[in-house]
Design an enzyme around this catalytic site. Structure first.
Site: not given
Length: 226
Positions: A35, A30-32
């Site tokens: 994470p 997903g959006c980095f």
């Protein structure tokens, strides 16, 4: 005494904990931004950087990534945190089988480096499939290439605190100095809500760097105003 004009190489050498062996994990979930904060908070993780992988479009950027996926790279000390633990954290913190309304931008993606990582992925994947109750559809392939994203996307949550960045300028005189810093990775995780300050101080106090540089980091944690 610390001098703010030191080079990036000196910054990494003086203030990043050392490891006899360093491994790299590459994945998209997903959006980095999130994470990077989550993995950057983990003891044993040495460096994090966000970027793009998995596609064929040359020179991908955030605005023009083509068929690439938002991806995170994590350099870690396997003596402190194993690749198995990295993989479990990866699969436990996103749903790998969801559709993607932006093409490949947010797909579940995993790129292994070498046969040992490939073998470990197979073992942990089967374990996670039992837990999930369905087959995992993460795109898994050998590592090919990773293109770092623009500097403004690195340590994104820490950069949402401009007053804090100003207080860190003696340690990180240039924004790009944040990218490869273990200390910046921990702060990026902390401001996102991962971990407590007491835990962070204890960990930094255990780092295998010289005592003078360790004291500089601990003093920064004591005096920084958020």
């Amino acid at each position: 005494m610390f001098q703010g004009y030191q080079t990036l190489e000196e910054l990494i050498e003086n203030f990043n904990p050392k490891a006899e062996t360093v491994e790299t994990a590459t994945f998209g979930m997903g959006c980095f931004w999130g994470p990077e904060a989550m993995f950057g908070s983990l003891p044993g993780v040495l460096q994090t950087r966000v970027g793009f992988a998995g596609g064929t479009t040359p020179n991908p950027t955030y605005r023009h990534m083509g068929d690439h996926t938002e991806t995170l790279e994590v350099d870690f000390d396997p003596a402190v945190i194993s690749y198995e633990e990295i993989l479990r954290k990866f699969w436990q913190n996103h749903y790998p089988n969801r559709g993607n309304y932006k093409g490949r931008q947010y797909i579940s993606l995993l790129r292994y480096r070498g046969e040992q990582q490939k073998k470990t992925i197979g073992i942990v994947k089967r374990e996670m499939e039992k837990s999930l109750g369905e087959p995992i559809e993460t795109e898994i392939a050998a590592f090919d290439k990773f293109t770092p994203a623009d500097e403004r996307h690195q340590k994104y949550y820490l950069k949402r605190y401009p007053n804090t960045l100003e207080q860190l300028k003696d340690l990180f005189p240039k924004p790009e100095h944040l990218v490869d810093s273990t200390f910046a990775a921990r702060l990026n995780g902390f401001v996102k809500g991962y971990g407590k300050m007491k835990e962070l101080k204890n960990e930094v106090g255990s780092w295998n760097i010289n005592e003078e540089n360790k004291e500089i980091l601990l003093n920064k944690l004591e005096t920084i105003k958020w």
